[in-house]
Scaffold this motif. Sequence first.
Motif, short mmCIF file in Angstrom:
data_model
loop_
_atom_site.label_atom_id
_atom_site.label_comp_id
_atom_site.label_asym_id
_atom_site.label_seq_id
_atom_site.Cartn_x
_atom_site.Cartn_y
_atom_site.Cartn_z
N ALA A 10 -24.79 7.35 56.67
CA ALA A 10 -24.16 8.79 56.94
C ALA A 10 -24.26 9.61 58.18
N GLU A 11 -25.24 9.51 58.91
CA GLU A 11 -24.69 10.16 60.48
C GLU A 11 -24.06 9.30 61.13
N ALA A 12 -24.09 8.31 61.23
CA ALA A 12 -23.49 7.13 61.83
C ALA A 12 -22.04 7.40 61.40
N MET A 13 -21.16 7.22 60.10
CA MET A 13 -19.90 8.51 60.06
C MET A 13 -19.69 9.28 59.85
N ALA A 14 -20.76 10.22 60.39
CA ALA A 14 -20.09 11.73 60.62
C ALA A 14 -20.09 11.48 61.98
N LEU A 15 -21.05 11.05 62.36
CA LEU A 15 -20.67 11.00 64.47
C LEU A 15 -19.99 9.86 65.01
N SER A 16 -18.97 9.19 64.41
CA SER A 16 -18.16 8.53 64.33
C SER A 16 -16.82 9.32 64.57
N GLN A 17 -16.99 9.93 63.78
CA GLN A 17 -15.15 11.23 63.69
C GLN A 17 -15.27 11.86 64.26
N VAL A 18 -16.66 12.33 65.54
CA VAL A 18 -16.06 13.87 66.56
C VAL A 18 -16.27 12.88 68.14
N GLU A 19 -15.98 13.18 68.83
CA GLU A 19 -15.99 12.66 70.17
C GLU A 19 -16.60 13.43 71.04
N ASP A 32 -24.03 21.29 71.13
CA ASP A 32 -23.11 22.94 70.45
C ASP A 32 -23.79 22.72 68.50
N VAL A 33 -23.72 21.01 68.32
CA VAL A 33 -23.71 20.90 66.64
C VAL A 33 -24.45 20.86 66.08
N THR A 34 -25.11 20.82 65.48
CA THR A 34 -26.23 20.90 63.44
C THR A 34 -25.54 19.90 63.09
N ALA A 35 -26.66 18.71 62.61
CA ALA A 35 -26.50 17.67 62.02
C ALA A 35 -27.53 18.48 60.56
N PHE A 36 -26.98 18.62 59.76
CA PHE A 36 -27.26 18.13 58.41
C PHE A 36 -27.97 16.98 57.81
N VAL A 37 -28.62 16.44 56.80
CA VAL A 37 -29.21 15.22 56.54
C VAL A 37 -29.73 15.03 55.55
N THR A 38 -29.29 14.72 54.41
CA THR A 38 -30.56 15.05 53.17
C THR A 38 -31.79 13.80 53.58
N LEU A 39 -31.93 12.97 54.06
CA LEU A 39 -32.86 12.58 53.90
C LEU A 39 -32.68 11.88 55.87
N GLU A 40 -34.41 11.78 56.36
CA GLU A 40 -34.57 11.80 57.40
C GLU A 40 -33.73 10.59 58.25
N PRO A 41 -33.17 10.96 59.23
CA PRO A 41 -32.95 9.43 60.00
C PRO A 41 -33.31 8.74 59.99
N CYS A 42 -33.04 7.56 60.28
CA CYS A 42 -33.84 6.02 59.82
C CYS A 42 -33.85 5.99 61.20
N SER A 43 -35.23 5.18 61.89
CA SER A 43 -35.80 5.04 63.17
C SER A 43 -35.44 3.55 63.47
N PHE A 44 -35.20 3.35 62.64
CA PHE A 44 -35.82 1.54 63.17
C PHE A 44 -34.21 1.31 63.16
N HIS A 45 -33.99 -0.74 63.88
CA HIS A 45 -32.60 -1.15 63.51
C HIS A 45 -32.78 -2.17 62.04
N GLY A 46 -31.77 -1.87 60.91
CA GLY A 46 -31.94 -2.79 60.56
C GLY A 46 -30.64 -3.21 60.39
N SER A 71 -18.93 25.77 61.18
CA SER A 71 -17.77 25.33 60.49
C SER A 71 -17.87 23.76 60.07
N ILE A 72 -17.68 22.83 59.09
CA ILE A 72 -18.14 21.72 59.66
C ILE A 72 -17.11 20.75 60.18
N ILE A 73 -17.64 20.12 61.19
CA ILE A 73 -16.28 19.65 61.81
C ILE A 73 -16.65 18.01 61.69
N SER A 74 -17.25 17.29 60.84
CA SER A 74 -17.48 15.96 60.22
C SER A 74 -18.33 15.94 58.97
N ARG A 75 -17.80 14.67 58.24
CA ARG A 75 -19.38 14.66 56.85
C ARG A 75 -19.08 12.97 57.03
#
Length: 139
Positions: A45-54, A59-73, A30-34
Amino acid sequence: MEQALIEGRKALPECLPNPPVGCVLVRADSIISRGYTNAPGKHHAEAMALSQVEGELSDVTAFVTLEPCSFHGRTPSCALTLVERKIGAVYVALLDSDPRNLGKGIDILKAAGIPVMVGLMSEEAKQDLSPYLLHLSHN
Ligand SMILES: [Zn+2]
């Protein structure tokens, strides 16, 4: 990943010049966050989805359309944030062609022992994202 692509399309045009990335978090089928890329300096995108779950997300799998960023911008690294939240596994459609990333986001996840699968629905992601994947534009 299909749902993540749909999320990514919601990012335009506010996300520019960052690419319109989408992310969904899945627990027990089940999708728990978007999430999708917000305006520059706001949630990726990842931060927005993660901000909605505690809590921990082992036990959660993330599906992301682009490689998560490695750098602190302007925002913290999404790859590091996924590691901190102890995400169980990550599916990535497309590697980020930004020279500051280019596999480094994947390396951060793998170094933390997180299973990463790259290439799921990559053709579809390429169609959506390639016009926006310019060097030095993602921060
Ligand atoms: Zn990011």
